[in-house]
Design a protein around this motif. Structure first.
Motif, short mmCIF file in Angstrom:
data_model
loop_
_atom_site.label_atom_id
_atom_site.label_comp_id
_atom_site.label_asym_id
_atom_site.label_seq_id
_atom_site.Cartn_x
_atom_site.Cartn_y
_atom_site.Cartn_z
N VAL A 169 -2.01 -9.45 0.05
CA VAL A 169 -2.77 -8.54 0.90
C VAL A 169 -2.00 -7.24 1.12
O VAL A 169 -2.58 -6.15 1.08
CB VAL A 169 -3.10 -9.20 2.25
CG1 VAL A 169 -3.77 -8.21 3.19
CG2 VAL A 169 -4.01 -10.41 2.05
N ALA A 170 -0.68 -7.35 1.33
CA ALA A 170 0.13 -6.15 1.51
C ALA A 170 0.10 -5.28 0.26
O ALA A 170 0.04 -4.04 0.35
CB ALA A 170 1.56 -6.54 1.85
N ALA A 171 0.15 -5.90 -0.91
CA ALA A 171 0.10 -5.15 -2.17
C ALA A 171 -1.23 -4.42 -2.33
O ALA A 171 -1.28 -3.27 -2.78
CB ALA A 171 0.35 -6.09 -3.35
N VAL A 172 -2.32 -5.08 -1.95
CA VAL A 172 -3.65 -4.45 -2.04
C VAL A 172 -3.73 -3.23 -1.13
O VAL A 172 -4.21 -2.16 -1.53
CB VAL A 172 -4.75 -5.47 -1.69
CG1 VAL A 172 -6.10 -4.78 -1.54
CG2 VAL A 172 -4.83 -6.56 -2.75
N ILE A 173 -3.25 -3.38 0.10
CA ILE A 173 -3.29 -2.26 1.05
C ILE A 173 -2.38 -1.12 0.59
O ILE A 173 -2.74 0.07 0.67
CB ILE A 173 -2.88 -2.73 2.46
CG1 ILE A 173 -3.94 -3.69 3.02
CG2 ILE A 173 -2.67 -1.55 3.40
CD1 ILE A 173 -3.59 -4.27 4.37
N ARG A 221 -3.51 2.74 -0.31
CA ARG A 221 -2.92 3.93 0.32
C ARG A 221 -2.31 4.87 -0.72
O ARG A 221 -2.37 6.10 -0.57
CB ARG A 221 -1.87 3.51 1.34
CG ARG A 221 -2.41 2.77 2.55
CD ARG A 221 -1.37 2.69 3.63
NE ARG A 221 -0.99 4.02 4.08
CZ ARG A 221 0.20 4.33 4.59
NH1 ARG A 221 1.14 3.40 4.68
NH2 ARG A 221 0.47 5.56 5.00
N VAL A 222 -1.71 4.32 -1.75
CA VAL A 222 -1.12 5.16 -2.80
C VAL A 222 -2.21 5.94 -3.52
O VAL A 222 -2.07 7.15 -3.78
CB VAL A 222 -0.33 4.30 -3.81
CG1 VAL A 222 0.05 5.12 -5.04
CG2 VAL A 222 0.93 3.74 -3.14
N LEU A 223 -3.32 5.27 -3.83
CA LEU A 223 -4.41 5.91 -4.56
C LEU A 223 -5.20 6.89 -3.71
O LEU A 223 -5.68 7.93 -4.20
CB LEU A 223 -5.35 4.85 -5.14
CG LEU A 223 -4.74 3.92 -6.20
CD1 LEU A 223 -5.76 2.87 -6.63
CD2 LEU A 223 -4.23 4.70 -7.40
N ASN A 224 -5.36 6.59 -2.42
CA ASN A 224 -6.21 7.42 -1.57
C ASN A 224 -5.44 8.46 -0.76
O ASN A 224 -5.95 9.55 -0.51
CB ASN A 224 -7.00 6.53 -0.60
CG ASN A 224 -8.14 5.79 -1.28
OD1 ASN A 224 -9.25 6.29 -1.38
ND2 ASN A 224 -7.83 4.59 -1.76
N ASP A 225 -4.22 8.13 -0.34
CA ASP A 225 -3.46 9.04 0.52
C ASP A 225 -2.25 9.63 -0.17
O ASP A 225 -1.55 10.47 0.42
CB ASP A 225 -3.00 8.31 1.79
CG ASP A 225 -4.16 7.69 2.55
OD1 ASP A 225 -5.28 8.24 2.48
OD2 ASP A 225 -3.95 6.65 3.21
N ALA A 252 4.77 2.55 1.39
CA ALA A 252 3.44 1.99 1.62
C ALA A 252 3.48 0.47 1.62
O ALA A 252 2.85 -0.18 2.47
CB ALA A 252 2.47 2.49 0.56
N PHE A 253 4.24 -0.12 0.68
CA PHE A 253 4.29 -1.58 0.61
C PHE A 253 5.03 -2.17 1.79
O PHE A 253 4.58 -3.17 2.38
CB PHE A 253 4.95 -2.03 -0.70
CG PHE A 253 5.07 -3.53 -0.81
CD1 PHE A 253 3.95 -4.31 -1.11
CD2 PHE A 253 6.29 -4.16 -0.60
CE1 PHE A 253 4.06 -5.70 -1.19
CE2 PHE A 253 6.40 -5.54 -0.68
CZ PHE A 253 5.28 -6.30 -0.97
N LEU A 294 -5.48 4.31 11.18
CA LEU A 294 -5.63 5.61 10.54
C LEU A 294 -5.50 5.52 9.02
O LEU A 294 -5.55 6.55 8.34
CB LEU A 294 -4.57 6.60 11.08
CG LEU A 294 -4.58 6.83 12.60
CD1 LEU A 294 -3.44 7.78 12.99
CD2 LEU A 294 -5.92 7.40 13.05
N TRP A 295 -5.35 4.32 8.49
CA TRP A 295 -5.15 4.16 7.05
C TRP A 295 -6.46 4.12 6.27
O TRP A 295 -6.44 4.00 5.05
CB TRP A 295 -4.38 2.87 6.77
CG TRP A 295 -2.95 2.92 7.21
CD1 TRP A 295 -2.29 3.99 7.73
CD2 TRP A 295 -1.98 1.86 7.15
NE1 TRP A 295 -0.98 3.68 8.01
CE2 TRP A 295 -0.77 2.36 7.66
CE3 TRP A 295 -2.03 0.54 6.73
CZ2 TRP A 295 0.38 1.60 7.76
CZ3 TRP A 295 -0.88 -0.24 6.82
CH2 TRP A 295 0.31 0.29 7.33
#
Length: 485
Positions: A284-288, A292-296, A303-304, A327-328
């Motif tokens: 789950v942490a990897a997905v989030i 964040r890397v792709l969007n922010d 991020a990880f 805010l993510w």
């Protein structure tokens, strides 16, 4: 219908209050050499009250040793989690914080149940003795009021193994047959984890006061901090990694630690629940982090680590925050809402629905799919090399139903009191799962519960107690059969 003899219950509650009075002296004792105990009189008065009431209760049963029966064990379990937080709120109520009875009781219940929701603001400037007492409450709640009862029952010559089982409706491995060995193993394991966590935090740069406070609330998966910005005050990746590891350890079945202390490491290394729990957190942490890397455009390592820390905090029901994860992005907010329900492993300090129940649900789903394809097939349910009985399945289904029904009732009551949808739903979820922060501007990671109406706070306090006792232990007392001979 014969009356229930409550003298044994009163005796044990009295002994617990005596222990609580001893704990109340710790903030004064530990901080007196620094001259930073502005509320010392509040702690002295509270300790005196607890000791007096506790001694009266303990002596009320006389010298005769009473054997606890099943109904008395349930009464003790529930009453302990109501009475102990009530007395534990005295230092807060008598301090210079000028808290109302509702707010003092809320902070105490949230601490003892290791929920971590708070009504206090300006934590950075609060007296050190109050901050330390909040941490002690969560550390005490982590090992459990009933765990303490198990530890003292041999002294009272009362068998405690069945009592320990009434604290929750979960199915756990009870590999140590003797109560005294169990109690000793639980206490030793808990102390070793706490001391190790203090050392890790201190070596990574925390001052000793913060290291002690955060270790007490990390191992207990409680989440109280010494700052309004929670663990974000340190802004150091190595501390977030260490905290994630100790939150995970606090959410591992403590019976496995008991076996580890006794020289049996294989059960801990091979436990399916532990394996699934750790893999789930990392995935789950990897997905989030990827989101964040792709969007922010976030830095991958940062991020990880932040994702792992905050996911671990919510899943283990600790309630720390390194950043305001609301805010993510909407995807992360929705994901964190559902993570609120997961919880740690059965038999740990964590709350929530527990990983084991989700694994059991997947086993049942697989079984139903196989039966649809092969109606005459005989499917055996195995978990950790053991066959899962129908009784365990029925208990899990009953708990899941009561959990969701209680969630709906609590959320509806909060909405009736004027709270918005996000606050009502996430508040009910975080209280019932003993997580801490909810979602939204009011009770989110950057907010607190101070502005809620008193009626809403009492609803949430009730939900915290229900969640900590895993519902069934409380609801069984409302059954007419419970009070019959």
């Amino acid at each position: 219908m014969p009356l229930i003899n409550i003298l044994p219950v009163v005796q044990i509650l009295g002994f617990l209050l005596i222990l609580l009075s001893a704990l109340m002296t710790l903030p004064v004792t530990l901080l007196m050499f620094e001259g930073a105990v502005p509320d010392w009189l509040a702690f002295v008065k509270s300790a005196a009250i607890c000791f007096g009431v506790g001694l009266a209760g303990f002596l009320s049963a006389g010298r005769k040793r009473h054997a606890l029966k099943q109904r008395q064990m349930f009464i003790l379990t529930v009453s302990a989690w109501v009475i102990i937080p009530g007395f534990a709120s005295l230092p807060l109520l008598l301090s210079d914080l000028n808290l109302s009875v509702t707010d003092a009781f809320f902070e105490s219940i949230s601490g003892v149940t290791t929920t971590g929701s708070t009504i206090l603001t300006g934590l950075d400037t609060l007296p050190a003795d109050i901050l330390l007492w909040r941490s002690i409450l969560q550390w005490m709640g982590g090992i459990g009021i009933i765990g303490m009862a198990v530890a003292i029952l041999p002294f009272l010559r009362i068998g405690g193994m069945r009592l320990f089982a009434t604290e929750s409706s979960e199915w756990t491995e009870k590999a140590v047959p003797r109560t005294n060995r169990l109690a000793r193993g639980l206490v030793v394991s808990y102390l070793l984890l706490t001391v190790s966590c203090i050392a890790a935090y201190w070596l990574l740069g925390m001052d000793l006061f913060n290291a002690i406070n955060h270790a007490l609330t990390t191992v207990s998966t409680g989440g109280y901090s010494t700052s309004d910005s929670s663990m974000g005050q340190f802004d150091q990746l190595s501390i977030f990694v260490a905290s994630s590891i100790f939150m995970m350890l606090g959410s591992v079945p403590f019976f496995l630690f008991v076996r580890l202390v006794n020289g049996q490491a294989q059960p801990l290394l091979r436990d399916r629940q532990v394996h699934f729990f750790i893999k789930f957190l990392v995935l789950v942490a990897a997905v989030i982090a990827l989101y964040r890397v792709l969007n922010d455009g976030a830095v991958p390592l940062d991020a990880f680590v932040h994702a792992l820390f905050n996911v671990t905090s919510v899943v283990t029901t600790t309630g720390y925050a390194s950043q305001d994860y609301s805010l993510w992005g909407p995807f992360v907010v929705v994901l964190f809402f559902f993570l609120t329900f997961v919880g740690g492993c059965s038999g740990s300090t964590a709350g929530g629905m527990k990983i084991f129940r989700f694994q059991l649900s997947m086993l049942l789903l697989r079984e139903q799919v196989l039966r649809l394809m092969h109606p005459n097939a005989v499917v055996a349910r195995h978990y950790n090399g053991r066959i899962i009985s129908d009784e365990i399945v029925a208990s899990s289904v009953a708990f899941s139903f009561i959990f969701l029904a209680t969630l709906a009732v609590v959320a509806s009551m909060l909405a009736l009191l004027g709270l918005d949808l996000t606050t009502s739903l996430s508040g009910a979820a975080t209280a019932l799962s003993n997580v801490g922060p909810g979602l939204g501007d009011i009770i989110g990671p950057a907010g607190n519960f101070q502005t809620l109406p008193d009626a809403a706070k009492w609803v949430l306090m009730t939900a915290m107690l229900l969640g900590r006792l895993e519902l069934l232990s409380v609801f069984v007392m409302f059954s007419p059969q419970f009070w019959r001979s």
